[in-house]
Design a protein around this motif. Sequence first.
Motif, short mmCIF file in Angstrom:
data_model
loop_
_atom_site.label_atom_id
_atom_site.label_comp_id
_atom_site.label_asym_id
_atom_site.label_seq_id
_atom_site.Cartn_x
_atom_site.Cartn_y
_atom_site.Cartn_z
N ALA A 727 0.84 -1.20 0.00
CA ALA A 727 0.00 0.00 0.00
C ALA A 727 0.87 1.25 0.00
CB ALA A 727 -0.92 0.01 1.21
N LEU A 728 1.96 1.23 0.77
CA LEU A 728 2.86 2.38 0.84
C LEU A 728 3.49 2.67 -0.52
CD1 LEU A 728 4.34 4.55 2.49
CD2 LEU A 728 6.08 2.82 3.05
N HIS A 729 3.80 1.63 -1.27
CA HIS A 729 4.35 1.82 -2.61
C HIS A 729 3.37 2.63 -3.47
CE1 HIS A 729 5.97 0.96 -6.61
NE2 HIS A 729 4.76 0.55 -6.96
N TYR A 730 2.10 2.26 -3.42
CA TYR A 730 1.11 2.97 -4.23
C TYR A 730 0.79 4.36 -3.67
CZ TYR A 730 0.54 -1.12 -7.11
OH TYR A 730 0.79 -2.14 -8.00
N ASP A 731 0.87 4.50 -2.36
CA ASP A 731 0.73 5.84 -1.77
C ASP A 731 1.81 6.77 -2.32
OD1 ASP A 731 -1.39 4.98 -0.17
OD2 ASP A 731 -0.07 4.42 1.48
N CYS A 741 -0.99 15.91 -3.77
CA CYS A 741 -2.08 14.96 -3.50
C CYS A 741 -2.17 14.72 -1.99
CB CYS A 741 -1.82 13.65 -4.25
SG CYS A 741 -3.07 12.40 -3.94
N GLU A 742 -3.00 15.49 -1.32
CA GLU A 742 -3.08 15.42 0.14
C GLU A 742 -3.57 14.04 0.59
OE1 GLU A 742 -4.61 18.16 3.90
OE2 GLU A 742 -5.30 18.60 1.86
N GLY A 743 -4.51 13.45 -0.15
CA GLY A 743 -4.99 12.11 0.19
C GLY A 743 -3.87 11.09 0.16
N GLY A 744 -2.95 11.24 -0.81
CA GLY A 744 -1.80 10.33 -0.89
C GLY A 744 -0.89 10.46 0.31
N TYR A 745 -0.66 11.69 0.74
CA TYR A 745 0.17 11.91 1.94
C TYR A 745 -0.49 11.30 3.17
CZ TYR A 745 3.26 15.20 -0.52
OH TYR A 745 4.16 15.77 -1.37
N GLN A 746 -1.79 11.49 3.32
CA GLN A 746 -2.50 10.92 4.47
C GLN A 746 -2.36 9.40 4.50
OE1 GLN A 746 -6.59 12.11 4.32
NE2 GLN A 746 -6.18 14.27 4.67
N ALA A 747 -2.63 8.77 3.35
CA ALA A 747 -2.56 7.31 3.28
C ALA A 747 -1.14 6.81 3.55
CB ALA A 747 -3.04 6.83 1.91
N ALA A 748 -0.13 7.50 3.00
CA ALA A 748 1.27 7.09 3.20
C ALA A 748 1.67 7.24 4.67
CB ALA A 748 2.19 7.92 2.31
N MET A 749 1.20 8.31 5.33
CA MET A 749 1.49 8.50 6.76
C MET A 749 0.91 7.35 7.58
SD MET A 749 0.78 12.62 6.94
CE MET A 749 0.69 12.72 8.73
N LYS A 750 -0.32 6.94 7.24
CA LYS A 750 -0.95 5.81 7.96
C LYS A 750 -0.18 4.52 7.72
CE LYS A 750 -5.62 7.76 7.68
NZ LYS A 750 -6.96 7.63 7.04
N SER A 751 0.22 4.27 6.47
CA SER A 751 0.96 3.05 6.15
C SER A 751 2.28 3.01 6.89
CB SER A 751 1.19 2.94 4.63
OG SER A 751 -0.02 2.83 3.93
N LEU A 752 3.00 4.13 6.89
CA LEU A 752 4.28 4.20 7.59
C LEU A 752 4.10 3.96 9.09
CD1 LEU A 752 5.86 7.26 5.75
CD2 LEU A 752 6.83 4.96 5.81
N TYR A 753 3.07 4.54 9.67
CA TYR A 753 2.81 4.39 11.11
C TYR A 753 2.52 2.93 11.44
CZ TYR A 753 0.94 5.54 15.74
OH TYR A 753 0.71 5.62 17.08
#
Length: 797
Positions: A727-731, A741-753
Amino acid sequence: MSAPETILIIDDDPLVLKVLQRILSREGFQVSCAQNAEQAMSLAMERIFDLVIADVRMPETDGISVMQNLMEVQPGAGRIVITGYASEDAPLRAIKARVDDYFLKPFDTDELVRSIRQTIRRYRELKKAADQADLLRKNYLQIIKSLAKAMEDRDPFRRGHSCRVARHSAILAEFYGLTQGQKEDLELACYLHDLGYVRIEEEIIRKTDQLLDHEIRAFRDSPGRTADLLAPAEDLKRAREIIKRHSQCTGSGEEIPIEAKILAVANTFDALLSDRPHRKGHSEDEAAAILRDEAGKRLDPKVVNDFLGLVFRPDDTRPSTDLLSVLRETRSRQKRSLLGLAWTFRLTGDLESAGTIYNEILKDHREEEDPEIASEAMDGAAQVKTALGQWAGALESGVQALKLAEGMSGSPIIGRICGTVGLVLAQMERLAEGREYMERALALSRRWEDHREEARARLYLSFIKSRQSGPEEFCESMNECLSLLTELGSADLLVVERFVAQPLLERFLSLVKDHPAASLHLESFRGKAMEDPVIEDDGSPLRICCLGEFRITRKKGVIREEEWKTRKNKGLLAYLITHRLRPIPDERICEIFWPGILLEKGRANLRNSLHVLRRLLEPDLAQGADSRFLLRKGSSIQFQPQCPFRLDVSAFDESVKRGQELARRNQWEEAAVQYRKAEDLYGGDFLENCVDDDWTEYERTRLREALLGALTFLAEYFSREGKDDIALHYDNRCIQVDNACEGGYQAAMKSLYRLGKRDDAVKLYHRCQEALKSELDISPSGETIALYYAIVDKSPL
């Protein structure tokens, strides 16, 4: 009395159109109305508007998309959108589309009229200022050209010298991707660089005997004298610096401006060709030899090499180096699209050109900048070497690619490279080692749910089993591979892998006797197809790629860069293909491709270009016969939409559409397959490196947004599957496509966490903050800020 301002209103509600038309007409505006995108485009093609007003929500499409489309034909119009519903993303999309104002219904009509007047006034003032600045600049340059010409006319041996130097320098400036300001400063320097000759005695200039040392110094000191003469002119400061430094271009020192290096080479070459009172001019071959000798001494070696490849062509029969020229021009900007170009060459069996591209990508590549591109290019080079039987070199490239890919977190290319290394080891009869790599490739492709790579891994595994296992296990593996490819519609994989696939298909058919898919693929490899490789998987005589590097494959292979004759021919065909649904008037084409000249001259240029394009698309077309692809309709031309061709944009759109339909039916896994296919088809932005005109902007933006939607779905899909690394790769891919892309940053932050990388998630928030400020001049939303604090506080998400 000035003409009234013109406004185009687009709204599917007739009542809204009637009300707005009445209000704005009463205010003195000249109003036109359209109820859909087609009517709006038709009106926009007929007349110029000062302002366009569009409703966001309409049945067929939304107003913001319509507005972006209209930018192609109405680039100087102001843009206002109105809407009757509050969408979360509409204001953000409006900002991205560079809309001037945004109104929610019901709106204050006085406020709308004020906004209209302010927007129109601002656009007119900007246009007036730009026109005046452009006129002043043109007059300024014309005066300088006239002065240079007048000075050169006093010396018949130098007549036309500065003009030729400017023309040659412009080619290199375009090649190196210099900014418009750099190009203009370089052009000024070209016309002024010999101004210092006015301080050289006339008898020295006209001397017919061998020049003495102090007389040679007088000529060599001329750039310094020119710089002194230009010192009082502040506007010529940069041109003065270029002139002053162009005589100091020893070696390739980075302290010398690139413009000075270009001027030095172009000036030297033309001077060598020209007669002088004390000597005859050199031949082109002699001048080129002298340039090569001076490379690394007085002239920059890279600029000399590029100059000789681009400008100097003494023998028209020698093989063209245009492929390398295109690669060098693109290298610093869009390397990813070159990977798609290499794939096309492999598809047509041209391994030499594919290998050249991979090597060119890697030539000056810094792995830390984009390790994924470097690892893909290394893997591609390994596959080419494998097809050519160069096992040792292939293994070295593959191992190097794998090492680089494994250094990246969650890279999807690792499985593909494992397959490449496994195949090379198997070719070297190291079957046990090869099988280990192949099993890893298969496991990774399954985890990523990448069925295309799974099919490739099964094909390679079949090769190992053909040497290591019994017929039953081999046939089972081949059948699984063919079933996957048939389901995906990815027959081109077998075409690219023909050097492995053909002998495997031969053996498979000898064992199973009757297998339709195997028979079909094997047939395409036999006879003429192997001598003159053609993409025959769908029977189309043309395969057109507009995503990434613009390229066309026909029955005689890929159209080479030198075959286009000019970039304008290439751009014209791209334009006709993009607008294939309607005939384009000659006048419109001439305005875009030959602006500022008489219409008849433009039409003559158009006829010449169309002749070249017809011969390119159909080399065997009989004299006087009608083209299947370029259709003349009165005074309009159209790329025939019904003719047989395969367009990657159409295939991309179809995959996205299928993905959306499947997602609506909650068929997530099937939708993911279609979105992965769309991602594979997206070889780069629409018409990269072909044309940068405004007409490409709408389609480029539309396709990027479609890709963004596909990547967003894949990120969410793998997140639901609990595969946060994927998922992080696609984020991250979403952020690569759209840095804001703010939605992409949000999703990547969640994946990293969730992956335990809390510090990286915090850093990504600050990166998001900077990107939104830089791109859109806005701050992160409340949702993003709340997510940030939850991560900082180590709260559960």
